[in-house]
Motif scaffolding. Sequence first.
Motif, PDB file in Angstrom:
ATOM      1  N   PRO A  36     -18.069 -13.365-115.930  1.00  0.00           N
ATOM      2  CA  PRO A  36     -17.569 -12.275-114.849  1.00  0.00           C
ATOM      3  C   PRO A  36     -18.637 -11.680-114.009  1.00  0.00           C
ATOM      4  O   PRO A  36     -18.630 -10.562-113.962  1.00  0.00           O
ATOM      5  CB  PRO A  36     -16.632 -11.492-115.439  1.00  0.00           C
ATOM      6  CG  PRO A  36     -17.222 -11.488-116.839  1.00  0.00           C
ATOM      7  CD  PRO A  36     -17.654 -12.518-117.075  1.00  0.00           C
ATOM      8  N   ALA A  73     -14.391 -11.887-110.494  1.00  0.00           N
ATOM      9  CA  ALA A  73     -13.358 -12.604-111.224  1.00  0.00           C
ATOM     10  C   ALA A  73     -13.628 -13.862-111.737  1.00  0.00           C
ATOM     11  O   ALA A  73     -14.518 -14.873-111.205  1.00  0.00           O
ATOM     12  CB  ALA A  73     -12.299 -12.983-110.184  1.00  0.00           C
ATOM     13  N   VAL A  79      -3.843 -10.210-108.785  1.00  0.00           N
ATOM     14  CA  VAL A  79      -4.379  -9.031-109.391  1.00  0.00           C
ATOM     15  C   VAL A  79      -3.136  -8.405-109.871  1.00  0.00           C
ATOM     16  O   VAL A  79      -2.083  -8.275-109.292  1.00  0.00           O
ATOM     17  CB  VAL A  79      -5.062  -7.974-108.579  1.00  0.00           C
ATOM     18  CG1 VAL A  79      -5.417  -6.620-109.242  1.00  0.00           C
ATOM     19  CG2 VAL A  79      -6.263  -8.567-107.925  1.00  0.00           C
ATOM     20  N   ILE A  99      -6.258 -10.001-114.075  1.00  0.00           N
ATOM     21  CA  ILE A  99      -5.820 -11.047-113.206  1.00  0.00           C
ATOM     22  C   ILE A  99      -5.215 -11.788-113.909  1.00  0.00           C
ATOM     23  O   ILE A  99      -5.095 -12.378-114.997  1.00  0.00           O
ATOM     24  CB  ILE A  99      -6.937 -11.607-112.495  1.00  0.00           C
ATOM     25  CG1 ILE A  99      -8.111 -10.589-111.888  1.00  0.00           C
ATOM     26  CG2 ILE A  99      -6.750 -12.865-111.649  1.00  0.00           C
ATOM     27  CD1 ILE A  99      -9.208 -11.343-111.505  1.00  0.00           C
ATOM     28  N   HIS A 101      -3.677 -15.538-113.969  1.00  0.00           N
ATOM     29  CA  HIS A 101      -3.889 -16.956-113.659  1.00  0.00           C
ATOM     30  C   HIS A 101      -2.904 -17.973-113.321  1.00  0.00           C
ATOM     31  O   HIS A 101      -3.070 -19.309-113.226  1.00  0.00           O
ATOM     32  CB  HIS A 101      -5.187 -17.384-114.327  1.00  0.00           C
ATOM     33  CG  HIS A 101      -6.479 -16.455-114.230  1.00  0.00           C
ATOM     34  ND1 HIS A 101      -7.129 -16.133-113.346  1.00  0.00           N
ATOM     35  CD2 HIS A 101      -6.772 -15.432-115.082  1.00  0.00           C
ATOM     36  CE1 HIS A 101      -8.134 -15.184-113.563  1.00  0.00           C
ATOM     37  NE2 HIS A 101      -7.867 -14.755-114.579  1.00  0.00           N
ATOM     38  N   TYR A 109     -10.466  -6.830-117.522  1.00  0.00           N
ATOM     39  CA  TYR A 109     -11.912  -6.144-117.338  1.00  0.00           C
ATOM     40  C   TYR A 109     -11.716  -4.743-117.290  1.00  0.00           C
ATOM     41  O   TYR A 109     -11.202  -4.050-116.433  1.00  0.00           O
ATOM     42  CB  TYR A 109     -12.359  -6.623-115.851  1.00  0.00           C
ATOM     43  CG  TYR A 109     -12.144  -8.088-115.335  1.00  0.00           C
ATOM     44  CD1 TYR A 109     -13.288  -8.891-115.555  1.00  0.00           C
ATOM     45  CD2 TYR A 109     -10.766  -8.608-115.233  1.00  0.00           C
ATOM     46  CE1 TYR A 109     -12.995 -10.453-115.110  1.00  0.00           C
ATOM     47  CE2 TYR A 109     -10.692 -10.002-114.867  1.00  0.00           C
ATOM     48  CZ  TYR A 109     -11.870 -10.992-114.909  1.00  0.00           C
ATOM     49  OH  TYR A 109     -11.513 -12.081-114.645  1.00  0.00           O
ATOM     50  N   ARG A 125     -12.224 -17.104-107.557  1.00  0.00           N
ATOM     51  CA  ARG A 125     -13.299 -17.094-108.618  1.00  0.00           C
ATOM     52  C   ARG A 125     -14.413 -16.719-108.058  1.00  0.00           C
ATOM     53  O   ARG A 125     -14.957 -17.032-106.933  1.00  0.00           O
ATOM     54  CB  ARG A 125     -13.388 -18.576-109.115  1.00  0.00           C
ATOM     55  CG  ARG A 125     -14.429 -18.633-110.490  1.00  0.00           C
ATOM     56  CD  ARG A 125     -14.204 -19.916-110.864  1.00  0.00           C
ATOM     57  NE  ARG A 125     -14.317 -21.083-110.130  1.00  0.00           N
ATOM     58  CZ  ARG A 125     -14.092 -22.488-110.553  1.00  0.00           C
ATOM     59  NH1 ARG A 125     -13.725 -22.474-111.675  1.00  0.00           N
ATOM     60  NH2 ARG A 125     -14.185 -23.224-109.714  1.00  0.00           N
ATOM     61  N   LEU A 129     -14.754  -7.581-108.219  1.00  0.00           N
ATOM     62  CA  LEU A 129     -13.728  -6.759-108.331  1.00  0.00           C
ATOM     63  C   LEU A 129     -13.994  -5.123-108.452  1.00  0.00           C
ATOM     64  O   LEU A 129     -13.259  -4.234-108.360  1.00  0.00           O
ATOM     65  CB  LEU A 129     -13.110  -7.262-109.910  1.00  0.00           C
ATOM     66  CG  LEU A 129     -12.588  -8.693-109.961  1.00  0.00           C
ATOM     67  CD1 LEU A 129     -12.481  -8.991-111.777  1.00  0.00           C
ATOM     68  CD2 LEU A 129     -11.728  -9.094-109.148  1.00  0.00           C
TER      69      LEU A 129
END
Length: 402
Positions: A36, A73, A79, A99, A101, A109, A125, A129
Amino acid sequence: MSTLHRRTASNAGLALSLLVGLSALSSVAAPELYLPFPGGRTYTVTQYPHALSNPYLGYAIDIGMSTNDPIWAAAGGTVQVADYDGNPSPAINGRQVIINHGNNFCTQYNHLNTVSVRRGQIVERGQYLGGAGMTGSATGVHLHFNTIHCSDFTTRGALSTFEYRNGFFVGQRITSKNYQGLPYGLKGAIGERWQDDGGEVYYGKPTTAERCGLVLNGCYQVFEKGFIHWSPTTYAWGTRGAISRKWRAIGSENGQLGYPIGPERCNLVGGGCYQSFQDGFIHWTPAYADAYYTTGAISSKWRALESENGFLGYPKMDEVGGLKDGGVYQQFQGGSMHWSSTTGAHPTRGAIRTAWANLGSENSWLGYPTTDEYKDASGNTVQNFQGGKIYYNSTSGTWTTR
């Protein structure tokens, strides 16, 4: 999972529940994760696994960083938590992004110093962020990164990424890789503009990182289908297609028009589009392959005459300078506009324009026009010039007087 089975009896139930959860999800394709942070950067793993006996920490990885190092990300998604909005434990997590997915698979994070996304925002991706920090329960600047179940924030299985498929260990130096198709990070006003205008559908993916140091302390970013430029006084606006090509051909923000100050607007007469800039406009119509700009006194006069809806229609060329006495002119679908410092901007059209052109336009004894067309007491159409007048009526045609 064998490590969990070696835990004490008090953790047996947790281990079993994790096994069941992971087994149930084994048939669901998990997103491929990337480290990330931007490609080419190297950091040290300061803790991994974090706390296997803890349902919320589990296989988290701590990555030592510096304040405001960019966090990206690890995969595309929506989000679910942004900063303290939806944050289940801000005192511990600090500023946080989670996040979603899909398929109950989330990435987390924690401890960010800044957050640059909002809850419900769709991210790609590699999208920016926020910046690394030590908010919440943290003793140093680092990123706490892990995969969790979106429904209850409990930890998932052992962590791996595209770069490190065999997992991680404490003290490991990890480097993110650039890879084909990686969107560069998006942040701040440029990222917001990209999102608000339609994201990838409207602009495509970013093909460069944000670049700054432009005139007026501006920044810009390049995308597959256009550009977004920002400055402190004009905010962030995108340019695309023929309008963008014209703007860049005349020097972009360094040229006659300066920065864009509004979005591209379409649905004009004849299917045309236009965009506003600090010092003028660019208009495009399907009638021409190129787009053309208007600026200064000619642009002001044209707009006073109802722009493309007036008798002049759309511009069919850019403004041209270097005329007699420093004059400037521009051609439109329905006529021309000439300007000089002593006469201002005035249009000519039809038979009067033809007669004036046949005499040599501004280089003739008539010089520049000093008025627009008007009707005299006899019903003739008249236009005044520096050296005389041109008259027109349907019976007599045109004639001039000094």
